[in-house]
Write a protein that holds these residues in place. Structure first.
Motif, PDB file in Angstrom:
ATOM      1  N   GLU A 173     -47.809  -9.464   9.829  1.00 38.10           N
ATOM      2  CA  GLU A 173     -47.228 -10.814  10.060  1.00 38.10           C
ATOM      3  C   GLU A 173     -45.588 -11.091  10.292  1.00 38.10           C
ATOM      4  OE1 GLU A 173     -47.758 -15.023   9.627  1.00 38.10           O
ATOM      5  OE2 GLU A 173     -49.233 -13.404   9.748  1.00 38.10           O
ATOM      6  N   ALA A 174     -45.019 -10.041   9.521  1.00 38.75           N
ATOM      7  CA  ALA A 174     -43.686  -9.883   9.792  1.00 38.75           C
ATOM      8  C   ALA A 174     -43.092  -9.598  11.284  1.00 38.75           C
ATOM      9  CB  ALA A 174     -42.890  -8.732   8.855  1.00 38.75           C
ATOM     10  N   VAL A 175     -43.845  -8.624  12.150  1.00 42.06           N
ATOM     11  CA  VAL A 175     -43.801  -8.266  13.246  1.00 42.06           C
ATOM     12  C   VAL A 175     -43.776  -9.618  14.376  1.00 42.06           C
ATOM     13  CG1 VAL A 175     -44.427  -7.236  15.073  1.00 42.06           C
ATOM     14  CG2 VAL A 175     -44.172  -5.955  13.113  1.00 42.06           C
ATOM     15  N   LYS A 176     -45.011 -10.309  13.839  1.00 43.73           N
ATOM     16  CA  LYS A 176     -45.328 -11.560  14.822  1.00 43.73           C
ATOM     17  C   LYS A 176     -44.400 -12.431  14.537  1.00 43.73           C
ATOM     18  CE  LYS A 176     -49.457 -13.205  14.532  1.00 43.73           C
ATOM     19  NZ  LYS A 176     -51.152 -13.655  14.014  1.00 43.73           N
ATOM     20  N   LEU A 177     -43.935 -12.636  13.443  1.00 45.41           N
ATOM     21  CA  LEU A 177     -42.546 -13.628  13.397  1.00 45.41           C
ATOM     22  C   LEU A 177     -41.634 -13.247  13.931  1.00 45.41           C
ATOM     23  CD1 LEU A 177     -43.253 -14.810   9.442  1.00 45.41           C
ATOM     24  CD2 LEU A 177     -43.195 -16.256  11.323  1.00 45.41           C
ATOM     25  N   SER A 178     -41.138 -11.950  13.942  1.00 50.98           N
ATOM     26  CA  SER A 178     -40.135 -11.325  14.527  1.00 50.98           C
ATOM     27  C   SER A 178     -39.998 -11.573  16.019  1.00 50.98           C
ATOM     28  CB  SER A 178     -39.854  -9.775  14.479  1.00 50.98           C
ATOM     29  OG  SER A 178     -39.656  -9.710  12.963  1.00 50.98           O
ATOM     30  N   ALA A 179     -41.244 -11.479  16.453  1.00 55.24           N
ATOM     31  CA  ALA A 179     -41.594 -11.421  18.270  1.00 55.24           C
ATOM     32  C   ALA A 179     -41.450 -13.084  18.372  1.00 55.24           C
ATOM     33  CB  ALA A 179     -42.777 -10.933  18.465  1.00 55.24           C
ATOM     34  N   ASP A 180     -42.017 -13.970  17.505  1.00 59.30           N
ATOM     35  CA  ASP A 180     -42.035 -15.479  17.789  1.00 59.30           C
ATOM     36  C   ASP A 180     -40.482 -15.876  17.798  1.00 59.30           C
ATOM     37  OD1 ASP A 180     -42.937 -18.227  18.079  1.00 59.30           O
ATOM     38  OD2 ASP A 180     -42.452 -18.635  15.950  1.00 59.30           O
ATOM     39  N   TRP A 181     -39.797 -15.525  17.007  1.00 62.22           N
ATOM     40  CA  TRP A 181     -38.451 -15.987  16.723  1.00 62.22           C
ATOM     41  C   TRP A 181     -37.379 -15.443  17.895  1.00 62.22           C
ATOM     42  CZ3 TRP A 181     -36.198 -17.035  11.042  1.00 62.22           C
ATOM     43  CH2 TRP A 181     -37.008 -17.891  10.440  1.00 62.22           C
ATOM     44  N   TYR A 182     -37.855 -14.085  18.258  1.00 59.44           N
ATOM     45  CA  TYR A 182     -37.037 -13.746  19.344  1.00 59.44           C
ATOM     46  C   TYR A 182     -37.123 -14.394  20.540  1.00 59.44           C
ATOM     47  CZ  TYR A 182     -35.171 -10.117  22.720  1.00 59.44           C
ATOM     48  OH  TYR A 182     -34.244  -9.468  23.513  1.00 59.44           O
ATOM     49  N   LYS A 183     -38.620 -14.596  20.840  1.00 57.16           N
ATOM     50  CA  LYS A 183     -38.699 -15.485  22.075  1.00 57.16           C
ATOM     51  C   LYS A 183     -38.025 -16.923  22.132  1.00 57.16           C
ATOM     52  CE  LYS A 183     -42.863 -17.244  24.688  1.00 57.16           C
ATOM     53  NZ  LYS A 183     -44.473 -17.453  24.591  1.00 57.16           N
ATOM     54  N   LYS A 184     -38.008 -17.535  20.768  1.00 54.40           N
ATOM     55  CA  LYS A 184     -37.320 -18.802  20.674  1.00 54.40           C
ATOM     56  C   LYS A 184     -35.830 -18.689  20.627  1.00 54.40           C
ATOM     57  CE  LYS A 184     -41.012 -20.886  17.950  1.00 54.40           C
ATOM     58  NZ  LYS A 184     -41.533 -21.301  16.567  1.00 54.40           N
ATOM     59  N   GLY A 185     -35.321 -17.738  20.813  1.00 54.59           N
ATOM     60  CA  GLY A 185     -33.762 -17.397  20.903  1.00 54.59           C
ATOM     61  C   GLY A 185     -33.269 -17.438  19.603  1.00 54.59           C
ATOM     62  N   LEU A 186     -34.002 -17.262  18.514  1.00 58.70           N
ATOM     63  CA  LEU A 186     -33.179 -17.206  17.245  1.00 58.70           C
ATOM     64  C   LEU A 186     -32.769 -15.807  16.640  1.00 58.70           C
ATOM     65  CD1 LEU A 186     -35.761 -19.834  15.549  1.00 58.70           C
ATOM     66  CD2 LEU A 186     -33.589 -20.312  16.707  1.00 58.70           C
ATOM     67  N   ILE A 187     -33.370 -15.066  17.474  1.00 51.99           N
ATOM     68  CA  ILE A 187     -32.652 -13.712  17.017  1.00 51.99           C
ATOM     69  C   ILE A 187     -31.825 -13.057  18.110  1.00 51.99           C
ATOM     70  CG2 ILE A 187     -33.761 -11.227  16.771  1.00 51.99           C
ATOM     71  CD1 ILE A 187     -36.217 -12.132  15.588  1.00 51.99           C
ATOM     72  N   ASP A 188     -30.895 -12.346  17.975  1.00 50.79           N
ATOM     73  CA  ASP A 188     -30.013 -11.832  18.693  1.00 50.79           C
ATOM     74  C   ASP A 188     -30.630 -11.038  19.887  1.00 50.79           C
ATOM     75  OD1 ASP A 188     -27.728 -10.641  19.816  1.00 50.79           O
ATOM     76  OD2 ASP A 188     -27.289  -9.208  18.384  1.00 50.79           O
ATOM     77  N   LYS A 189     -30.350 -11.444  21.195  1.00 53.05           N
ATOM     78  CA  LYS A 189     -30.867 -10.955  22.317  1.00 53.05           C
ATOM     79  C   LYS A 189     -30.501  -9.299  22.362  1.00 53.05           C
ATOM     80  CE  LYS A 189     -33.115 -14.222  23.969  1.00 53.05           C
ATOM     81  NZ  LYS A 189     -34.851 -14.057  24.088  1.00 53.05           N
ATOM     82  N   GLU A 190     -29.403  -8.785  21.656  1.00 54.45           N
ATOM     83  CA  GLU A 190     -28.794  -7.545  21.861  1.00 54.45           C
ATOM     84  C   GLU A 190     -29.289  -6.746  20.546  1.00 54.45           C
ATOM     85  OE1 GLU A 190     -24.827  -7.178  23.390  1.00 54.45           O
ATOM     86  OE2 GLU A 190     -24.966  -9.214  23.987  1.00 54.45           O
ATOM     87  N   VAL A 191     -30.173  -7.458  19.767  1.00 57.25           N
ATOM     88  CA  VAL A 191     -30.577  -6.852  18.644  1.00 57.25           C
ATOM     89  C   VAL A 191     -30.725  -5.237  18.575  1.00 57.25           C
ATOM     90  CG1 VAL A 191     -33.160  -7.214  18.546  1.00 57.25           C
ATOM     91  CG2 VAL A 191     -31.950  -7.263  16.510  1.00 57.25           C
ATOM     92  N   PHE A 192     -31.258  -4.786  19.546  1.00 57.06           N
ATOM     93  CA  PHE A 192     -31.623  -3.233  19.657  1.00 57.06           C
ATOM     94  C   PHE A 192     -30.244  -2.436  20.298  1.00 57.06           C
ATOM     95  CE2 PHE A 192     -35.974  -4.806  19.326  1.00 57.06           C
ATOM     96  CZ  PHE A 192     -36.251  -4.309  18.157  1.00 57.06           C
ATOM     97  N   THR A 193     -29.308  -3.158  20.593  1.00 57.70           N
ATOM     98  CA  THR A 193     -28.219  -2.478  21.595  1.00 57.70           C
ATOM     99  C   THR A 193     -26.812  -2.628  20.714  1.00 57.70           C
ATOM    100  OG1 THR A 193     -27.909  -4.382  22.837  1.00 57.70           O
ATOM    101  CG2 THR A 193     -29.458  -2.725  23.618  1.00 57.70           C
ATOM    102  N   ARG A 194     -26.611  -3.577  20.027  1.00 57.11           N
ATOM    103  CA  ARG A 194     -25.285  -3.638  19.356  1.00 57.11           C
ATOM    104  C   ARG A 194     -24.919  -2.362  18.475  1.00 57.11           C
ATOM    105  NH1 ARG A 194     -23.185  -8.679  20.294  1.00 57.11           N
ATOM    106  NH2 ARG A 194     -24.548 -10.529  20.548  1.00 57.11           N
ATOM    107  N   GLY A 195     -25.912  -2.002  17.714  1.00 56.46           N
ATOM    108  CA  GLY A 195     -25.470  -0.702  17.047  1.00 56.46           C
ATOM    109  C   GLY A 195     -24.808  -0.988  15.584  1.00 56.46           C
ATOM    110  N   TRP A 196     -24.135  -0.066  15.022  1.00 55.57           N
ATOM    111  CA  TRP A 196     -23.617  -0.105  13.716  1.00 55.57           C
ATOM    112  C   TRP A 196     -22.501  -1.315  13.775  1.00 55.57           C
ATOM    113  CZ3 TRP A 196     -26.462   1.247   9.809  1.00 55.57           C
ATOM    114  CH2 TRP A 196     -27.213   2.469  10.125  1.00 55.57           C
ATOM    115  N   GLY A 197     -22.063  -1.574  14.814  1.00 60.05           N
ATOM    116  CA  GLY A 197     -20.840  -2.726  14.894  1.00 60.05           C
ATOM    117  C   GLY A 197     -21.236  -3.848  15.197  1.00 60.05           C
ATOM    118  N   ALA A 198     -22.495  -4.291  14.728  1.00 63.91           N
ATOM    119  CA  ALA A 198     -23.030  -5.669  14.914  1.00 63.91           C
ATOM    120  C   ALA A 198     -22.126  -6.853  14.253  1.00 63.91           C
ATOM    121  CB  ALA A 198     -24.613  -5.824  14.826  1.00 63.91           C
ATOM    122  N   ARG A 199     -21.858  -6.433  12.945  1.00 61.99           N
ATOM    123  CA  ARG A 199     -21.406  -7.398  12.189  1.00 61.99           C
ATOM    124  C   ARG A 199     -19.706  -7.584  12.549  1.00 61.99           C
ATOM    125  NH1 ARG A 199     -21.908  -5.200   5.866  1.00 61.99           N
ATOM    126  NH2 ARG A 199     -20.772  -3.422   7.062  1.00 61.99           N
TER     127      ARG A 199
END
Length: 334
Positions: free
Chosen positions: A67-93
């Motif tokens: 369920e958590a993966v499905k919601l993550s995918a849904d919110w990513y598709k809607k643009g609510l999750i950072d498009k660079e979520v897997f590439t920003r690295g440790w400096g995201a904050r």
């Protein structure tokens, strides 16, 4: 939460006239990003085993993980999750908070709350506060991150050591009262002073003249670094945390917002090798599927049975049995 993030993302929350806001962001390598992102929606870290009613289970086999993966995918598709979520690295904050773009994350209170100092230095009105865990359905909350007091890290003396007696004395010292205090608080008189037998940080740590954060100051002298399996003292983090962080600590220590992690278990050398081999395959398979699902390359419902079959072929059922064996042994001697 979805409505709030939609408004934040679509209605120019930072008021700069551009839609540059980043809803949910997380920091770390790909593995950390996967854990933190799905953790927001109630999933345990994907590599972990847990216990319910004395029975060992594996994180990704919990229906809440899917369920958590499905919601993550849904919110990513809607643009609510950072498009660079897997590439920003440790400096995201550091990329999205000082630029006034970040909306929500899953991270440690002590360090993350410190970004509220931006309100007086860069961004008037900046506020980044802890919230209760999201509840994706009745009774299912985020599983809070946590650390064991002793890291699952060991050290040893090589056969070629010239002075093994001194080496073991050095190891033993870290487990003494003085050694543990040094690893947690640094050098007495420089980084802390003792008051009523309690270490209190000096201004070198709390108000560093070079602008370094407390943790960086400690790590530069060898304190608070990953390595020896010494015991951590949570007081070190509490001391340098601001009131906002302390609100988060208190919030997550009540209302069933936290769960106890599996204790550190002991295995035979044979079982350790077998478990490591199985989990290397299982974790690789899981990371492969999680990234495809969240990025929308494939669908979790369509792939789920294939994924389960693959980790079963990798040996996940045998791994659960091995961890159960270790857990039963732990209960028999504690």
């Amino acid at each position: 939460a979805e409505n709030a993030l939609t408004i934040f993302k679509e209605q120019d929350a930072n008021g700069n006239g551009r839609k540059d806001e980043v809803g949910i962001f997380v920091r770390g390598n790909i593995q950390a990003a996967l854990n933190n992102l799905t953790g927001i929606f109630g999933a345990r870290p994907y590599k972990t085993f847990y216990v319910e009613n004395d029975q060992v289970a594996f994180a990704t086999l919990d229906p809440n993980f899917k369920e958590a993966v499905k919601l993550s995918a849904d919110w990513y598709k809607k643009g609510l999750i950072d498009k660079e979520v897997f590439t920003r690295g440790w400096g995201a904050r550091d990329a999205v908070l000082p630029t006034n773009m970040g909306g929500m994350t899953l991270d440690w209170f002590g360090s993350t709350a410190s970004y509220n100092s931006l309100a007086t230095t860069q961004i008037p009105g900046f506020e980044f506060y802890p919230i209760e865990p999201l509840q994706i359905k009745d009774g299912v909350k985020t599983v809070a991150m946590g650390r064991n007091t002793t890291p699952e890290i060991g050290w040893g003396i090589s056969a070629s050591a010239k002075n093994p007696e001194q080496a073991i004395k050095f190891m033993d010292w870290w487990f003494s009262e003085e050694g543990r205090r040094t690893w947690n608080f640094g050098i007495e008189g420089k980084h802390y002073t003792l008051k009523n037998n309690k270490p209190i940080f000096t201004d070198l740590v709390l108000n560093n003249p070079d602008g370094k954060g407390p943790l960086k100051v400690l790590q530069e002298v060898g304190a608070q670094v990953s390595g020896p399996g010494v015991q951590q003292d949570a007081e070190y983090e509490f001391q340098y945390s601001n009131d906002i962080a302390k609100q988060g600590f208190e919030m997550y220590m009540r209302n069933d917002n936290t769960t106890m992690p599996l204790p550190i278990l002991k295995y035979s050398p044979k079982d350790v090798k077998k478990l490591e081999k199985i989990m290397a395959l299982v974790n690789q398979t899981t990371e492969e599927y999680m990234q495809k699902w969240i990025l929308g390359v494939s669908d979790v419902d369509t792939d789920w049975d294939t994924y389960i079959n693959r980790i079963q072929q990798n040996g996940i059922n045998e791994a659960v049995e091995l961890v159960q064996k270790g857990y039963d042994h732990y209960n028999s001697i504690k």
